[in-house]
Scaffold this motif. Structure first.
Motif, PDB file in Angstrom:
ATOM      1  N   THR A 101       0.790  -1.265   0.045  1.00 57.25           N
ATOM      2  CA  THR A 101      -0.127   0.075  -0.082  1.00 57.25           C
ATOM      3  C   THR A 101       0.839   1.203   0.064  1.00 57.25           C
ATOM      4  N   LEU A 102       1.752   1.369   0.972  1.00 55.15           N
ATOM      5  CA  LEU A 102       2.787   2.503   1.018  1.00 55.15           C
ATOM      6  C   LEU A 102       3.594   2.510  -0.264  1.00 55.15           C
ATOM      7  N   HIS A 103       4.027   1.334  -0.724  1.00 50.47           N
ATOM      8  CA  HIS A 103       4.724   1.586  -2.108  1.00 50.47           C
ATOM      9  C   HIS A 103       3.968   2.084  -3.410  1.00 50.47           C
ATOM     10  N   ILE A 104       2.662   1.696  -3.330  1.00 49.22           N
ATOM     11  CA  ILE A 104       1.669   2.226  -4.312  1.00 49.22           C
ATOM     12  C   ILE A 104       1.367   3.574  -4.273  1.00 49.22           C
ATOM     13  N   VAL A 105       1.160   3.878  -3.018  1.00 45.65           N
ATOM     14  CA  VAL A 105       0.765   5.490  -2.770  1.00 45.65           C
ATOM     15  C   VAL A 105       2.001   6.147  -3.117  1.00 45.65           C
ATOM     16  N   GLU A 106       3.351   5.922  -2.596  1.00 45.42           N
ATOM     17  CA  GLU A 106       4.310   6.901  -2.891  1.00 45.42           C
ATOM     18  C   GLU A 106       4.734   6.753  -4.261  1.00 45.42           C
ATOM     19  N   ARG A 107       4.534   5.733  -5.277  1.00 44.81           N
ATOM     20  CA  ARG A 107       4.827   5.759  -6.510  1.00 44.81           C
ATOM     21  C   ARG A 107       3.850   6.529  -7.191  1.00 44.81           C
ATOM     22  N   SER A 108       2.491   6.470  -6.756  1.00 52.57           N
ATOM     23  CA  SER A 108       1.533   7.007  -7.445  1.00 52.57           C
ATOM     24  C   SER A 108       1.357   8.651  -7.319  1.00 52.57           C
ATOM     25  N   VAL A 109       2.001   8.971  -6.234  1.00 52.79           N
ATOM     26  CA  VAL A 109       1.850  10.561  -5.782  1.00 52.79           C
ATOM     27  C   VAL A 109       3.030  10.966  -6.116  1.00 52.79           C
ATOM     28  N   ALA A 110       4.202  10.351  -6.188  1.00 56.00           N
ATOM     29  CA  ALA A 110       5.534  10.772  -6.612  1.00 56.00           C
ATOM     30  C   ALA A 110       6.164  11.832  -5.104  1.00 56.00           C
ATOM     31  N   ILE A 111       5.885  11.035  -4.118  1.00 59.41           N
ATOM     32  CA  ILE A 111       6.120  11.704  -2.819  1.00 59.41           C
ATOM     33  C   ILE A 111       7.606  11.157  -2.483  1.00 59.41           C
ATOM     34  N   HIS A 112       7.691   9.933  -3.109  1.00 59.63           N
ATOM     35  CA  HIS A 112       9.092   9.299  -2.516  1.00 59.63           C
ATOM     36  C   HIS A 112      10.240  10.123  -2.891  1.00 59.63           C
ATOM     37  N   ARG A 113      11.134  10.232  -1.738  1.00 55.91           N
ATOM     38  CA  ARG A 113      12.490  11.036  -1.920  1.00 55.91           C
ATOM     39  C   ARG A 113      13.265  10.134  -2.883  1.00 55.91           C
ATOM     40  N   ALA A 114      13.238  10.167  -4.121  1.00 58.00           N
ATOM     41  CA  ALA A 114      14.097   9.074  -5.072  1.00 58.00           C
ATOM     42  C   ALA A 114      15.383   9.545  -4.820  1.00 58.00           C
ATOM     43  N   HIS A 115      16.177   8.101  -4.941  1.00 58.51           N
ATOM     44  CA  HIS A 115      17.809   8.311  -4.790  1.00 58.51           C
ATOM     45  C   HIS A 115      18.301   8.210  -6.069  1.00 58.51           C
ATOM     46  N   GLU A 116      17.609   7.857  -7.006  1.00 63.48           N
ATOM     47  CA  GLU A 116      18.336   7.457  -7.766  1.00 63.48           C
ATOM     48  C   GLU A 116      19.143   8.562  -8.797  1.00 63.48           C
TER      49      GLU A 116
ATOM     50  N   ALA B  11       3.100  -3.398  10.450  1.00 62.40           N
ATOM     51  CA  ALA B  11       4.432  -3.812  10.364  1.00 62.40           C
ATOM     52  C   ALA B  11       5.025  -3.833   8.994  1.00 62.40           C
ATOM     53  N   GLY B  12       4.139  -4.152   8.021  1.00 69.10           N
ATOM     54  CA  GLY B  12       4.486  -4.086   6.587  1.00 69.10           C
ATOM     55  C   GLY B  12       4.687  -2.516   6.383  1.00 69.10           C
ATOM     56  N   PHE B  13       4.049  -1.597   6.827  1.00 72.41           N
ATOM     57  CA  PHE B  13       4.344   0.027   6.525  1.00 72.41           C
ATOM     58  C   PHE B  13       5.389   0.160   7.187  1.00 72.41           C
ATOM     59  N   LEU B  14       6.020  -0.173   8.324  1.00 78.98           N
ATOM     60  CA  LEU B  14       7.094   0.110   9.033  1.00 78.98           C
ATOM     61  C   LEU B  14       8.257  -0.381   8.045  1.00 78.98           C
ATOM     62  N   LEU B  15       8.087  -1.788   8.009  1.00 73.15           N
ATOM     63  CA  LEU B  15       9.251  -2.488   7.118  1.00 73.15           C
ATOM     64  C   LEU B  15       9.612  -1.692   5.449  1.00 73.15           C
ATOM     65  N   TYR B  16       8.557  -1.093   5.119  1.00 77.22           N
ATOM     66  CA  TYR B  16       8.717  -0.244   3.739  1.00 77.22           C
ATOM     67  C   TYR B  16       9.546   0.891   3.976  1.00 77.22           C
ATOM     68  N   LEU B  17       9.152   1.645   5.123  1.00 78.85           N
ATOM     69  CA  LEU B  17       9.747   3.020   5.366  1.00 78.85           C
ATOM     70  C   LEU B  17      11.260   2.564   5.930  1.00 78.85           C
ATOM     71  N   ALA B  18      11.434   1.572   6.636  1.00 78.36           N
ATOM     72  CA  ALA B  18      12.956   1.387   6.833  1.00 78.36           C
ATOM     73  C   ALA B  18      13.824   1.028   5.728  1.00 78.36           C
ATOM     74  N   THR B  19      13.322   0.118   4.926  1.00 77.77           N
ATOM     75  CA  THR B  19      13.967  -0.289   3.785  1.00 77.77           C
ATOM     76  C   THR B  19      14.134   0.242   2.764  1.00 77.77           C
ATOM     77  N   SER B  20      12.969   0.953   2.365  1.00 81.66           N
ATOM     78  CA  SER B  20      13.031   1.859   0.977  1.00 81.66           C
ATOM     79  C   SER B  20      13.217   3.290   0.943  1.00 81.66           C
ATOM     80  N   ASP B  21      12.968   3.802   2.277  1.00 79.79           N
ATOM     81  CA  ASP B  21      13.362   5.250   2.570  1.00 79.79           C
ATOM     82  C   ASP B  21      14.479   5.569   3.299  1.00 79.79           C
ATOM     83  N   ILE B  22      14.393   4.852   4.784  1.00 80.44           N
ATOM     84  CA  ILE B  22      15.477   5.333   5.434  1.00 80.44           C
ATOM     85  C   ILE B  22      16.896   4.829   5.095  1.00 80.44           C
TER      86      ILE B  22
END
Length: 254
Positions: free
Chosen positions: A74-89, A211-222
């Motif tokens: 859910t968090l992955h889809i939301v961040e991809r959809s609204v482009a609020i993910h702080r991309a590191h690429e 738990a899935g929400f936190l795992l995404y934040l830890a591994t994909s963002d932080i």
């Protein structure tokens, strides 16, 4: 109790934002530690507790684990959809798009992007406070470890709220106002849970989702944010230390 703990998240969010104005070259260590704390909470407490509270299976898979995967996606889809993910690429290699308008001149920041991203972080912080309140309904041990993870994470939230607002050309006053909103948000979220009691089965599903929400934040963002400027051994050690601290906290609490 949940609201009092949420006040700790309030303070930590403010500290994160204020540190963003003055921090030196140690930010990666703080983020690495926060990611470790969050990973420890997910693996050592949230998932076991969710499975205890919600034991039903759905097509051969525990419902709590389905919610765990659902929270991550859910968090992955939301961040991809609204482009609020702080991309590191962009930190690794330049890229271009074959279609669409030309990219915005980096010398002309778009203030609305910073405001949108910061507002999304404020909304997320409301859910952080709700998570603290819901966790305390599951028990004091769960509430304590979730509170530690949320408070640690809210340092990064405060840091990012201030940083991303300023990065896109907004003034310091506006950045501080959004930081204040982000700090108050967990208290509001925790207060909401005082109005009702969540049934045990539903609470198990919620803890799995969170738990899935936190795992995404830890591994994909932080973690990427911690390692991108400093792929160092010290950052990794801080992450391992964060996991170890949560193992100790949970062991002592039990």
């Amino acid at each position: 109790m949940a609201v009092l703990i949420a006040l700790g998240a309030f303070v930590m969010t403010l500290i994160g934002g204020l540190v963003a104005q003055h921090i030196g070259d140690r930010r990666h260590l703080v983020l690495g530690l926060a990611a470790g704390l969050m990973l420890g909470v997910v693996g050592f407490d949230l998932l076991p507790e969710a499975l205890d509270l919600q034991s039903d299976d759905v097509f051969g898979v525990p419902a709590a684990l389905l919610m765990f995967v659902g929270g991550f996606l859910t968090l992955h889809i939301v961040e991809r959809s609204v482009a609020i993910h702080r991309a590191h690429e962009g930190e690794y290699a330049a890229h271009t798009h074959a279609h669409g308008p030309a990219p915005t001149d980096p010398g002309e920041p778009v203030k609305g992007i910073g405001l949108t991203a910061a507002s999304a972080l404020v909304g997320h912080s409301v859910m952080d406070g709700f998570a603290i309140g819901a966790a305390f309904q599951a028990g004091s041990t769960v509430g304590l470890v979730v509170a530690i993870a949320v408070v640690a994470h809210d340092f990064a939230d405060g840091f990012n709220t201030y940083t991303i607002t300023r990065m896109y050309g907004n003034g310091q006053k506006r950045a501080l106002v959004l930081l204040g909103c982000d700090a108050v948000a967990p208290v509001i979220g925790a207060a909401i849970t005082l109005a009702f009691t969540i049934p045990a089965g539903a609470l198990g599903l919620y803890l799995g989702f969170f738990a899935g929400f936190l795992l995404y934040l830890a591994t994909s963002d932080i973690l990427p944010e911690a390692h991108s400027p400093h792929p160092s051994r010290s950052t990794l050690l801080c992450t391992v230390a964060g996991c170890a601290v949560m193992w100790l906290v949970i062991g002592l609490a039990d």
